[in-house]
Scaffold this active site. Structure first.
Site, PDB file in Angstrom:
ATOM      1  NE  ARG A   1      -0.364   1.762   3.591  1.00  0.00           N
ATOM      2  CZ  ARG A   1       0.523   2.337   3.901  1.00  0.00           C
ATOM      3  NH1 ARG A   1       1.763   1.705   3.975  1.00  0.00           N
ATOM      4  NH2 ARG A   1       0.597   3.409   3.770  1.00  0.00           N
TER       5      ARG A   1
ATOM      6  CG  ASP B   1      -2.764   8.000  -1.515  1.00  0.00           C
ATOM      7  OD1 ASP B   1      -2.664   8.432  -0.683  1.00  0.00           O
ATOM      8  OD2 ASP B   1      -2.664   6.918  -2.032  1.00  0.00           O
TER       9      ASP B   1
ATOM     10  CE  LYS C   1      -5.458   5.913   3.887  1.00  0.00           C
ATOM     11  NZ  LYS C   1      -6.578   4.997   3.310  1.00  0.00           N
TER      12      LYS C   1
END
Ligand code: MRU
Length: 364
Positions: free
Chosen positions: A54, A243, A254
């Protein structure tokens, strides 16, 4: 990074056979360091989807190696395109996934079928190596931000971070944590407030583990504690990862990042975002409208994983039976709340002009 004296990256080709792919299973951390062996593309898809790997840059590298594994099964153009679009569907928000697969496809479309497997491994290795170099540079460019505060302070520099944007989220070094590791290695006194980052607890489980292994002083806090600490002058700066970043500097990261940025603005705490260029989506300019936000399983909110005093790993329910739970996994922090971006080419304002000045080739 070193774990108990051994240098690790988060993903590598097994030197024993030269083609299978090794990853650290992040769903087992911080309790167990388990190395998995991926031998087919579907396993790479599952590793990304279930978050065994991840963090945006690592997701990109894992997808690249996943495509290399797919090529061993079938090097035809149709099979490659099919495998790439399947891998791309594993997680929607991290831009590095689409970026890495696009780069792989470009290379492979221009390579004869018989040479594609070797080309795929070479390109995946280049993506991984470049990620390491970019994050190392982010560490160098972010260091002065911490050093400047240290120079005028009599206490350790207090940095707040959210989720895990450390070496586990990349191939090595990390993005947000790279300047922190560098500062620590240069004997700058610092302390990190680690947001636990519910629902999956990447902060409590992964960031705290990484920092601990590296000897960086840190304290895990409940996600809701950051605003309070900022109000009471306990946070000198915040550094988070990303991201996906728009060409105008909006930042998807997040879930919970946006609230920290709001609190930081209210308390005049600098809020920096560390981002390699592989995370910047130059095709979009409105983060709220254009960035797809992953919605994950409600069970991640309704349950929590941990280790019992006896050492068993368990998952327990924290929500009454029958209650609904929702799990948007990312949010968008508008560029106006971001003090600046730390990239591999230096720092800039989170604006179209700031990014264009550092990456002029992207806006021609
Ligand atoms: O859902 P995750 O754990 O993949 O989310 C990770 C993050 O939000 C990180 O902050 C981001 O990917 C930056 S990683 C260098």
């Amino acid at each position: 990074m070193r774990i108990d004296g051994t240098h690790y990256r988060t993903i590598w080709v097994d030197p024993a056979d030269g083609w299978s792919v090794r990853i650290i299973d992040q769903t087992r951390l911080p309790w167990q360091l388990e190395i998995l062996r991926l031998v087919e593309s579907e396993q790479a898809f599952t590793a990304i989807r279930t978050m065994q790997v991840r963090g945006a840059p690592l997701i990109g590298a894992a997808a690249a190696y996943g495509l290399a594994l797919a090529l061993r099964e079938d090097p035809s153009t149709e099979a490659i395109e099919r495998a790439a679009s399947h891998l791309a569907s594993a997680r929607p928000t991290a831009y590095n996934l689409a970026w890495a697969l696009g780069r792989m496809l470009h290379r492979l479309r221009n390579t004869a079928p018989g040479e594609r497997a070797a080309a795929a491994y070479a390109e995946a290795a280049a993506i991984a190596d470049e990620d390491v170099a970019q994050n190392e540079a982010i560490g160098r460019h972010g260091l002065p931000l911490i050093a400047a505060i240290a120079a005028r302070s009599t206490r350790p520099v207090n940095v707040l971070t959210h989720c895990n944007a450390g070496w586990l989220a990349t191939v090595d070094w990390g993005t947000a944590l790279a300047p922190i590791y560098r500062a620590h290695d240069q004997a700058i006194a610092l302390h990190v407030w680690v947001d636990e980052t519910r629902p999956r607890n990447q902060g409590a489980a992964l960031t705290a583990w990484e920092l601990g292994r590296h000897g960086v002083p840190h304290t895990v806090i409940a996600d809701n504690a950051g605003g309070h600490l900022m109000q009471h002058d306990q946070v000198d700066l915040a550094i988070v990862g990303a991201d996906r970043v728009t060409r105008t500097g909006d930042v998807a990261n997040k879930i919970g990042t946006y609230l920290k940025a709001l609190a930081a603005r209210e308390s005049a705490v600098p809020f920096w975002v560390a981002v390699p260029s592989s995370t910047i989506d130059w095709s979009i300019s409105d983060g709220l409208a254009d960035i797809p936000i992953e919605e994950r399983e409600a069970a991640e909110v309704a349950t929590i994983a941990g280790r019992t005093p006896e050492g068993s790993l368990v998952r327990v329910s924290v929500v009454p039976e029958g209650s609904c739970a929702a799990n948007p996994a990312f949010d968008v922090t508008p560029a106006r709340l971001v003090t600046g971006l730390i990239t591999e080419r230096g720092t800039c304002l989170a604006t179209a002009e700031g990014l264009a000045a550092l990456f002029p080739e992207q806006v021609l």
